[in-house]
Design a protein around this motif. Structure first.
Motif, PDB file in Angstrom:
ATOM      1  N   HIS A 262       0.696  -1.395   0.014  1.00  0.00           N
ATOM      2  CA  HIS A 262      -0.061   0.213   0.003  1.00  0.00           C
ATOM      3  C   HIS A 262       0.828   1.319   0.020  1.00  0.00           C
ATOM      4  O   HIS A 262       0.426   2.212   0.375  1.00  0.00           O
ATOM      5  CB  HIS A 262      -0.750  -0.015   1.183  1.00  0.00           C
ATOM      6  CG  HIS A 262      -1.909  -1.139   1.205  1.00  0.00           C
ATOM      7  ND1 HIS A 262      -2.989  -1.297  -0.030  1.00  0.00           N
ATOM      8  CD2 HIS A 262      -1.867  -2.377   1.461  1.00  0.00           C
ATOM      9  CE1 HIS A 262      -3.503  -2.622   0.115  1.00  0.00           C
ATOM     10  NE2 HIS A 262      -2.790  -3.116   1.038  1.00  0.00           N
ATOM     11  N   CYS A 272      -7.502   1.055  -4.704  1.00  0.00           N
ATOM     12  CA  CYS A 272      -6.815   0.054  -4.443  1.00  0.00           C
ATOM     13  C   CYS A 272      -7.909  -0.524  -3.325  1.00  0.00           C
ATOM     14  O   CYS A 272      -8.701   0.275  -2.904  1.00  0.00           O
ATOM     15  CB  CYS A 272      -5.543   0.401  -3.336  1.00  0.00           C
ATOM     16  SG  CYS A 272      -4.822  -1.035  -2.513  1.00  0.00           S
ATOM     17  N   CYS A 274      -7.657  -0.921  -0.298  1.00  0.00           N
ATOM     18  CA  CYS A 274      -7.319  -0.233   1.058  1.00  0.00           C
ATOM     19  C   CYS A 274      -8.143   1.197   1.043  1.00  0.00           C
ATOM     20  O   CYS A 274      -8.174   1.831   2.110  1.00  0.00           O
ATOM     21  CB  CYS A 274      -5.890   0.141   1.295  1.00  0.00           C
ATOM     22  SG  CYS A 274      -5.312   1.364   0.213  1.00  0.00           S
ATOM     23  N   CYS A 279      -1.740   2.587  -5.332  1.00  0.00           N
ATOM     24  CA  CYS A 279      -0.973   1.800  -4.293  1.00  0.00           C
ATOM     25  C   CYS A 279      -0.023   0.772  -5.137  1.00  0.00           C
ATOM     26  O   CYS A 279      -0.498   0.115  -6.253  1.00  0.00           O
ATOM     27  CB  CYS A 279      -1.665   0.632  -3.384  1.00  0.00           C
ATOM     28  SG  CYS A 279      -2.300   1.730  -2.173  1.00  0.00           S
TER      29      CYS A 279
HETATM   30 ZN   LIG Z   1      -3.805   0.126  -1.022  1.00  0.00          ZN
END
Ligand SMILES: [Zn+2]
Length: 426
Positions: A262, A272, A274, A279
């Motif tokens: 990340h 992403c 996340c 990332c």
């Molecule tokens: Zn990420």
């Protein structure tokens, strides 16, 4: 059941009881518990030993050790392994753990698959790793499917469920190994992953981040053995990093170290998992590789990939792309080169920071072998101070897909022997 049978079963169970009713034992019985468990611990970590060798390690007398060994043999936990070399006089009997006496269940949970492995007490894989194809979901239904699949495997290899000592789990995302809590997955009903799986399986459960679990596997059984500073990359659906620094696994302040996937590498990049954009994981993971391959196939670029999956592009995987590269497919080779270049850029930062002696590429992408290592090397040559880079050996994991489940097994065994390690150190 007769009294003597009940008693022997009780001792049998107490030997590996985690967080059990040790406090209910008398001081004498508790001492004996630790003595027996320490004999098992030394046989587990050192392999086959003779009575004199165990005496030397434990500082106990030969008759005391023989008594413990005889009891452990009676409980089927230990077996005789022939005779050692004589050091004057009779050749000493050798003892080892009875491999079929206890087992460990090990899971490597990924975003789209769950690897399930069963190991005997001598760290030997029973049969093969079996894979459940199921997307990781934060639901009881997902856990139920994993549970049923595990029961099928236990049944398939005809293992008595009560012989399973514990369960080790590698899980992607933010995971605190101390509590077994994940901040990314399997945390419904305010429960930790450990609580969820212990509730289901009824055995002790130990959980850590999948990349750290893989690094533990490499440290105990793979290329990180006898090394102190090693970075282990786990490249599957995502990208994880297990860091072995100064001889121990680095977990960070909150247990979250190693979220290498990340770090931002692309301005205006893709969203992403996340929640952030650009990332490393969005461009250099196994999932990113498969996405790139599908895009190029749709654009009509020549490749044998579609043929390898019988035109069913949903079956494309890292191992298929690796296979195509090994067969000389130019598209697969160039996609791996792009992936390797991104990884190399990220790794060059890590090499400057940590000066590791080795970097091990593991996870599903490791099947690509030199097709992933070479582009990483070439990128490192461009972006890393050569003196530091030259001290770093880069290789793919020789344990391959086994490293994560072997690490999960080691995680469980380390914890199961934790009390005896503590007792031995005080
Ligand atoms: Zn990420």
């Amino acid at each position: 059941m007769s009294n003597s049978e009940t008693k022997s079963l009780l001792v049998y169970d107490e030997i590996f009881l985690q967080n059990g009713n040790l406090n209910n034992l008398s001081n004498l019985n508790r001492k004996k518990y630790f003595q027996k468990k320490s004999v098992l611990y030394h046989l587990y970590t050192k392999g086959i030993l003779s009575n004199p060798e165990i005496c030397r390690i434990t500082n106990m007398s030969s008759p005391s050790i023989q008594k413990l060994l005889n009891e452990l043999i009676g409980e089927s936990l230990v077996r005789e392994e022939g005779f050692g070399n004589s050091i004057g006089g009779r050749r000493p009997s050798l003892y080892g753990l009875n491999p079929g006496s206890r087992y460990i269940l090990a899971l490597n949970i990924s975003l789209n698959t769950v690897d399930v492995a069963i190991f005997n007490i001598n760290n030997e894989l029973i049969g093969e790793i079996n894979v459940l194809h199921e997307s990781l979901a934060n639901t009881p239904e997902f856990v139920e499917k994993v549970y049923d699949f595990c029961l099928d495997q236990i049944d398939k290899y005809q293992i008595a469920p009560e012989k399973i000592l514990g369960l080790g789990i590698g899980l992607p995302g933010l995971t605190d190994p101390a509590t077994g809590k994940s901040f990314s997955y399997l945390n419904y009903d305010d429960k930790t992953v450990r609580e969820i799986f212990e509730g289901k399986f009824g055995i002790p459960v130990f959980v850590d981040n999948d990349a750290r679990v893989m690094a533990l596997g490499e440290l105990m059984f793979g290329q990180a053995q006898n090394k102190s500073n090693v970075l282990c990359l786990n490249i599957g659906a995502g990208i994880g990093l297990g860091m072995l620094l100064n001889g121990s696994l680095y977990i960070g302040h909150s247990g979250f170290a190693g979220e290498f996937g990340h770090i931002k590498v692309k301005e205006n990049g893709q969203l992403c998992i996340c929640g952030k954009y650009g990332c490393l994981e969005t461009v250099a993971s196994g999932d990113a590789l498969i996405k790139m391959a599908k895009k190029q196939i749709s654009a009509g670029k020549p490749t044998i990939l579609s043929q390898l999956v019988n035109q069913n592009l949903d079956d494309l995987s890292c191992s298929i792309i690796a296979k195509a590269a090994h067969l000389g497919d130019q598209m697969a080779i160039s996609l791996l080169a792009i992936t390797g270049e991104y990884l190399g850029k990220g790794l060059s930062t890590l090499i400057h920071l940590f000066n590791p002696e080795a970097i091990i590429i593991g996870g599903r992408l490791s099947a690509a072998g030199q097709f992933i290592v070479d582009p990483i090397q070439q990128t490192l040559n461009r972006y890393t101070i050569l003196k530091i880079k030259n001290d770093t050996e880069i290789s793919v994991s020789m344990l391959r897909e086994k490293s994560a489940v072997m690490g999960a097994m080691a995680l469980a065994m380390n914890n199961i022997f934790d009390d005896v390690k503590y007792a031995l150190s005080v």
